[in-house]
Design a protein around this motif. Structure first.
Motif, PDB file in Angstrom:
ATOM      1  N   ASP A 152      64.952  50.439  72.746  1.00 47.15           N
ATOM      2  CA  ASP A 152      66.157  51.139  72.608  1.00 47.15           C
ATOM      3  C   ASP A 152      66.168  52.473  73.231  1.00 47.15           C
ATOM      4  O   ASP A 152      66.833  53.407  72.879  1.00 47.15           O
ATOM      5  CB  ASP A 152      66.455  51.175  71.119  1.00 47.15           C
ATOM      6  CG  ASP A 152      66.486  50.013  70.399  1.00 47.15           C
ATOM      7  OD1 ASP A 152      67.102  49.076  70.856  1.00 47.15           O
ATOM      8  OD2 ASP A 152      66.103  50.140  69.320  1.00 47.15           O
TER       9      ASP A 152
ATOM     10  N   LEU B 243      55.796  48.774  70.296  1.00 41.09           N
ATOM     11  CA  LEU B 243      56.051  47.356  69.812  1.00 41.09           C
ATOM     12  C   LEU B 243      55.080  46.321  70.044  1.00 41.09           C
ATOM     13  O   LEU B 243      55.381  45.242  69.886  1.00 41.09           O
ATOM     14  CB  LEU B 243      57.550  46.883  69.755  1.00 41.09           C
ATOM     15  CG  LEU B 243      58.702  47.860  69.002  1.00 41.09           C
ATOM     16  CD1 LEU B 243      59.934  47.214  69.078  1.00 41.09           C
ATOM     17  CD2 LEU B 243      58.392  47.609  67.360  1.00 41.09           C
TER      18      LEU B 243
ATOM     19  N   TRP C 246      59.673  53.018  70.871  1.00 48.15           N
ATOM     20  CA  TRP C 246      59.661  51.742  70.091  1.00 48.15           C
ATOM     21  C   TRP C 246      60.918  50.796  70.600  1.00 48.15           C
ATOM     22  O   TRP C 246      61.650  50.177  69.700  1.00 48.15           O
ATOM     23  CB  TRP C 246      59.780  52.176  68.711  1.00 48.15           C
ATOM     24  CG  TRP C 246      58.564  52.272  67.875  1.00 48.15           C
ATOM     25  CD1 TRP C 246      57.674  51.325  67.543  1.00 48.15           C
ATOM     26  CD2 TRP C 246      58.395  53.483  67.316  1.00 48.15           C
ATOM     27  NE1 TRP C 246      56.481  52.007  67.106  1.00 48.15           N
ATOM     28  CE2 TRP C 246      56.858  53.231  66.634  1.00 48.15           C
ATOM     29  CE3 TRP C 246      58.602  55.079  67.282  1.00 48.15           C
ATOM     30  CZ2 TRP C 246      56.092  54.159  66.075  1.00 48.15           C
ATOM     31  CZ3 TRP C 246      57.940  55.561  66.469  1.00 48.15           C
ATOM     32  CH2 TRP C 246      56.523  55.747  66.205  1.00 48.15           C
TER      33      TRP C 246
ATOM     34  N   VAL D 161      55.291  45.222  64.550  1.00 42.67           N
ATOM     35  CA  VAL D 161      55.419  45.158  66.219  1.00 42.67           C
ATOM     36  C   VAL D 161      56.247  43.852  66.591  1.00 42.67           C
ATOM     37  O   VAL D 161      56.535  43.043  65.532  1.00 42.67           O
ATOM     38  CB  VAL D 161      54.196  44.927  67.045  1.00 42.67           C
ATOM     39  CG1 VAL D 161      53.347  46.292  66.972  1.00 42.67           C
ATOM     40  CG2 VAL D 161      53.039  43.897  66.260  1.00 42.67           C
ATOM     41  N   THR D 162      56.560  43.580  67.622  1.00 45.92           N
ATOM     42  CA  THR D 162      57.198  42.287  68.032  1.00 45.92           C
ATOM     43  C   THR D 162      56.059  41.363  68.616  1.00 45.92           C
ATOM     44  O   THR D 162      54.955  41.875  68.235  1.00 45.92           O
ATOM     45  CB  THR D 162      58.268  42.611  68.992  1.00 45.92           C
ATOM     46  OG1 THR D 162      58.937  41.141  69.204  1.00 45.92           O
ATOM     47  CG2 THR D 162      57.626  42.834  70.548  1.00 45.92           C
TER      48      THR D 162
ATOM     49  N   GLY E 169      61.108  43.808  59.345  1.00 46.56           N
ATOM     50  CA  GLY E 169      62.238  44.216  59.606  1.00 46.56           C
ATOM     51  C   GLY E 169      62.538  43.518  60.900  1.00 46.56           C
ATOM     52  O   GLY E 169      63.042  44.249  61.891  1.00 46.56           O
ATOM     53  N   THR E 170      62.303  42.449  61.365  1.00 47.43           N
ATOM     54  CA  THR E 170      62.488  41.761  62.380  1.00 47.43           C
ATOM     55  C   THR E 170      64.155  41.476  62.708  1.00 47.43           C
ATOM     56  O   THR E 170      64.796  41.822  62.126  1.00 47.43           O
ATOM     57  CB  THR E 170      61.891  40.219  62.617  1.00 47.43           C
ATOM     58  OG1 THR E 170      62.666  39.207  61.800  1.00 47.43           O
ATOM     59  CG2 THR E 170      60.342  39.958  62.131  1.00 47.43           C
ATOM     60  N   THR E 171      64.447  41.162  64.103  1.00 54.44           N
ATOM     61  CA  THR E 171      65.615  41.030  64.267  1.00 54.44           C
ATOM     62  C   THR E 171      66.328  39.705  63.583  1.00 54.44           C
ATOM     63  O   THR E 171      67.294  39.397  64.065  1.00 54.44           O
ATOM     64  CB  THR E 171      65.954  40.966  66.014  1.00 54.44           C
ATOM     65  OG1 THR E 171      65.193  39.750  66.355  1.00 54.44           O
ATOM     66  CG2 THR E 171      65.669  42.355  66.253  1.00 54.44           C
TER      67      THR E 171
ATOM     68  N   ASN F 154      66.003  38.891  70.958  1.00 58.10           N
ATOM     69  CA  ASN F 154      65.621  40.236  70.020  1.00 58.10           C
ATOM     70  C   ASN F 154      66.161  41.493  70.811  1.00 58.10           C
ATOM     71  O   ASN F 154      66.397  42.393  70.275  1.00 58.10           O
ATOM     72  CB  ASN F 154      64.466  40.232  69.647  1.00 58.10           C
ATOM     73  CG  ASN F 154      63.335  40.299  70.794  1.00 58.10           C
ATOM     74  OD1 ASN F 154      63.591  39.891  71.689  1.00 58.10           O
ATOM     75  ND2 ASN F 154      61.968  40.608  70.237  1.00 58.10           N
ATOM     76  N   ALA F 155      66.173  41.444  72.250  1.00 55.63           N
ATOM     77  CA  ALA F 155      66.558  42.628  73.071  1.00 55.63           C
ATOM     78  C   ALA F 155      68.021  42.836  73.011  1.00 55.63           C
ATOM     79  O   ALA F 155      68.767  41.735  72.982  1.00 55.63           O
ATOM     80  CB  ALA F 155      65.851  42.437  74.487  1.00 55.63           C
TER      81      ALA F 155
ATOM     82  N   ARG G 122      71.983  46.996  63.290  1.00 57.12           N
ATOM     83  CA  ARG G 122      71.430  48.079  62.140  1.00 57.12           C
ATOM     84  C   ARG G 122      71.411  49.389  62.638  1.00 57.12           C
ATOM     85  O   ARG G 122      71.131  49.846  63.826  1.00 57.12           O
ATOM     86  CB  ARG G 122      69.937  47.590  61.987  1.00 57.12           C
ATOM     87  CG  ARG G 122      69.817  46.263  61.435  1.00 57.12           C
ATOM     88  CD  ARG G 122      68.492  45.772  61.098  1.00 57.12           C
ATOM     89  NE  ARG G 122      67.615  45.483  62.285  1.00 57.12           N
ATOM     90  CZ  ARG G 122      66.491  45.061  62.551  1.00 57.12           C
ATOM     91  NH1 ARG G 122      65.673  45.232  61.377  1.00 57.12           N
ATOM     92  NH2 ARG G 122      65.932  44.795  63.751  1.00 57.12           N
TER      93      ARG G 122
ATOM     94  N   VAL H 209      64.045  50.885  64.985  1.00 55.81           N
ATOM     95  CA  VAL H 209      64.476  50.033  63.945  1.00 55.81           C
ATOM     96  C   VAL H 209      63.514  49.153  63.467  1.00 55.81           C
ATOM     97  O   VAL H 209      62.590  48.841  64.056  1.00 55.81           O
ATOM     98  CB  VAL H 209      65.713  49.054  64.657  1.00 55.81           C
ATOM     99  CG1 VAL H 209      66.809  49.602  64.835  1.00 55.81           C
ATOM    100  CG2 VAL H 209      65.298  48.485  65.985  1.00 55.81           C
TER     101      VAL H 209
ATOM    102  N   GLN I 142      62.058  45.628  74.544  1.00 60.29           N
ATOM    103  CA  GLN I 142      61.227  46.563  73.539  1.00 60.29           C
ATOM    104  C   GLN I 142      60.636  47.580  73.958  1.00 60.29           C
ATOM    105  O   GLN I 142      61.171  48.177  74.979  1.00 60.29           O
ATOM    106  CB  GLN I 142      60.535  45.473  72.799  1.00 60.29           C
ATOM    107  CG  GLN I 142      61.322  44.339  71.787  1.00 60.29           C
ATOM    108  CD  GLN I 142      61.524  42.986  72.619  1.00 60.29           C
ATOM    109  OE1 GLN I 142      61.057  42.665  73.158  1.00 60.29           O
ATOM    110  NE2 GLN I 142      62.830  42.798  72.359  1.00 60.29           N
TER     111      GLN I 142
HETATM  112  P1  IMP Z   1      61.073  40.554  66.326  1.00 61.00           P
HETATM  113  O1  IMP Z   1      60.857  41.338  67.574  1.00 61.00           O
HETATM  114  O2  IMP Z   1      62.595  40.247  66.115  1.00 61.00           O
HETATM  115  O3  IMP Z   1      59.966  39.705  65.839  1.00 61.00           O
HETATM  116  O4  IMP Z   1      61.093  42.212  65.530  1.00 61.00           O
HETATM  117  C1  IMP Z   1      59.715  42.623  65.393  1.00 61.00           C
HETATM  118  C2  IMP Z   1      60.027  44.106  65.432  1.00 61.00           C
HETATM  119  O5  IMP Z   1      60.548  44.595  66.569  1.00 61.00           O
HETATM  120  C3  IMP Z   1      61.061  44.693  64.355  1.00 61.00           C
HETATM  121  O6  IMP Z   1      60.779  46.139  63.891  1.00 61.00           O
HETATM  122  C4  IMP Z   1      62.229  44.814  65.180  1.00 61.00           C
HETATM  123  O7  IMP Z   1      63.348  45.931  64.756  1.00 61.00           O
HETATM  124  C5  IMP Z   1      61.700  45.291  66.592  1.00 61.00           C
HETATM  125  N1  IMP Z   1      62.587  45.095  67.767  1.00 61.00           N
HETATM  126  C6  IMP Z   1      62.764  43.771  68.267  1.00 61.00           C
HETATM  127  N2  IMP Z   1      63.264  43.936  69.293  1.00 61.00           N
HETATM  128  C7  IMP Z   1      63.635  45.051  69.637  1.00 61.00           C
HETATM  129  C8  IMP Z   1      64.700  45.878  70.643  1.00 61.00           C
HETATM  130  O8  IMP Z   1      64.933  45.218  71.572  1.00 61.00           O
HETATM  131  N3  IMP Z   1      64.643  47.179  70.212  1.00 61.00           N
HETATM  132  C9  IMP Z   1      64.096  47.792  69.281  1.00 61.00           C
HETATM  133  N4  IMP Z   1      63.290  47.214  68.376  1.00 61.00           N
HETATM  134  C10 IMP Z   1      63.079  45.817  68.484  1.00 61.00           C
END
Ligand code: IMP
Length: 422
Positions: free
Chosen positions: A13, A226, A11, A236-237, A125-127, A38-39, A301, A271, A222
């Motif tokens: 990280d 995800l 997932w 998911v992202t 739970g997005t970033t 987000n990474a 987080r 996360v 990611q």
């Molecule tokens: P988003 O990508 O910000 O829309 O987040 C969607 C989901 O992907 C959430 O659960 C985030 O925590 C997870 N996520 C996004 N980027 C990462 C990353 O780089 N590492 C781990 N989880 C991520």
């Protein structure tokens, strides 16, 4: 020709930053193909820690050229901050950083909508970096791309059209104040002056490089679970971190890919929200978080932690086509007396044959564990595979057999030197 894709197999990280950094001195070009700021890719060089969000981790090796592909969504603020950070650390981006003209821009309304939606009932739970709303606009064919920066008149027009719609939504749906269109136009026009030098026709650039015999490493962000198509939807992202995303996200055809490397963490973390069958909500989970410093590199987080899930990684191997693996954070397990590994899921009294990506079965599935003896020795200074304790080798053999891969790199600490190649 060496054109490799490096993917996160769980997932996210998994420690991709360090492995890209290690491998990148063997490649001419490192390219990002999806996701955005987000990474958070963490690289430790000596005593200094670097965290990169958008620019490929290869930028830390001065002979490597770095590409941000069309599949990436670019937040200009994050990009400029990162470029300044790179310069302030004595590294250059001129002639080394190439940004696809077709990459989409994250706009202020994307970040705002992401945060408003996350403050409501239905959370992912997005970033909070505006990733989902930006990809929504891309697929709705309303997005603003890097190439639009090159034509002020049409850029302004596109921002005005988008803002009219977004302000309507903000006001009528969310009872939120409107965004100032003139301010956004000014901001993005200024950005144009800074970014022009990096704008590139990436498919041509990369395919020419391959033709000239150069090597490329695609740096996934990611992780596979995800992935918007193959992950634990809807948690998911909004992009495709799986290996297939590298071709779509850069314009390099599948026939040019020569290898696929999976980054696998020696246990599991996640996360944000969503199913996590091997999650540990007890002291073992807290220990994994403490010993592994499992806190988000982007948001800070605390990460959810659990035992290694071979059933999940086996699925990841299948959808990514992973041939070899870099196993990370093995040292984090060193203090455990016993280590559990999930070898399958039971559902309604039966063992599942395939990893379920539907939420109902995944939430109901019961992980089946096998228990292995821990090694309880410090392995952070081990340089050769043969010098690892026999229990550690036993653990490595067990997880590679159950997940169906071969391990070629083992990371036993954050530093470049704490790496064992087999
Ligand atoms: P988003 O990508 O910000 O829309 O987040 C969607 C989901 O992907 C959430 O659960 C985030 O925590 C997870 N996520 C996004 N980027 C990462 C990353 O780089 N590492 C781990 N989880 C991520």
């Amino acid at each position: 020709m060496n054109v490799s894709i490096l993917v996160g197999s769980q997932w996210g990280d998994e420690g991709k930053g360090k492995i890209v950094d290690i491998l990148s001195d063997r490649y001419d070009i490192v390219a990002r193909y999806q996701g955005g700021a987000n990474a958070g890719h963490t690289i430790q060089i000596g005593d200094k820690q670097y965290i990169l969000h958008l620019v490929p981790s290869g930028i830390l090796r001065e002979n490597v050229q770095c590409v941000i592909g069309n599949g990436v969504v670019i937040d200009p603020h994050a990009l400029m901050e990162e470029i300044e950070f790179i310069h302030s650390n004595g590294m250059d981006t001129k002639g080394r950083l190439f940004i696809s003209q077709n990459a989409h821009l994250i706009m202020p309304y994307h970040k705002l909508l992401d945060n408003i939606q996350e403050s409501g009932e239905k959370k992912i739970g997005t970033t909070g970096r505006g990733i989902g709303p930006c990809y929504i606009d891309k697929y709705a064919r309303k997005g603003i791309r890097i190439v639009d920066l090159l034509n002020r008149k049409s850029l302004e027009e596109k921002i005005r059209v988008n803002l009219e719609e977004k302000n309507n939504i903000l006001r009528k749906v969310y009872n939120h104040e409107e965004l100032d269109v003139e301010k956004i136009i000014k901001e993005y026009t200024e950005f144009d002056e800074k970014i022009d030098q990096y704008i590139t026709d990436v498919p041509t650039f990369l395919n020419n490089a391959i033709h000239e015999g150069k090597s490329i490493l695609f740096e996934g962000a990611q992780g596979a679970l995800l992935d918007v198509d193959h992950g634990t939807y809807p948690y998911v992202t909004s992009s495709n971190p799986t290996s297939g995303g590298a071709c779509i996200g850069t314009g390099v055809p599948p026939t040019k890919i020569t290898s696929i490397i999976g980054i696998v963490k020696a246990y599991t973390t996640r996360v944000g929200l969503g199913p996590f069958p091997t999650e540990l909500l007890d002291e073992d989970g807290e220990n994994l978080r403490d010993w592994g410093a499992e806190y988000g590199a982007t948001t800070g987080r605390p990460r959810r932690c659990g035992w290694y899930d071979a059933f999940l990684v086996n699925y990841s191997r299948l959808i990514n086509g992973i041939e070899r693996v870099a196993l990370t954070k093995l040292d984090v397990l060193s203090k455990f007396k016993e280590i559990k590994v999930c070898v399958g899921y039971e559902h309604n009294g039966k063992m599942l044959k395939y990893f379920p990506t539907d939420l109902i079965r995944l939430n109901e599935a019961k992980p089946i564990f096998e228990i292995l003896p821990g090694w309880q020795k410090d392995i952070t200074g081990v340089q050769n595979y043969d010098d690892l304790p026999s229990e550690t080798k036993n653990y490595l053999g067990f997880i590679s057999e159950k997940s169906g891969f071969e391990i070629s790199i083992i990371s036993v600490g954050p530093k470049r030197s704490q790496t064992i190649e087999i």
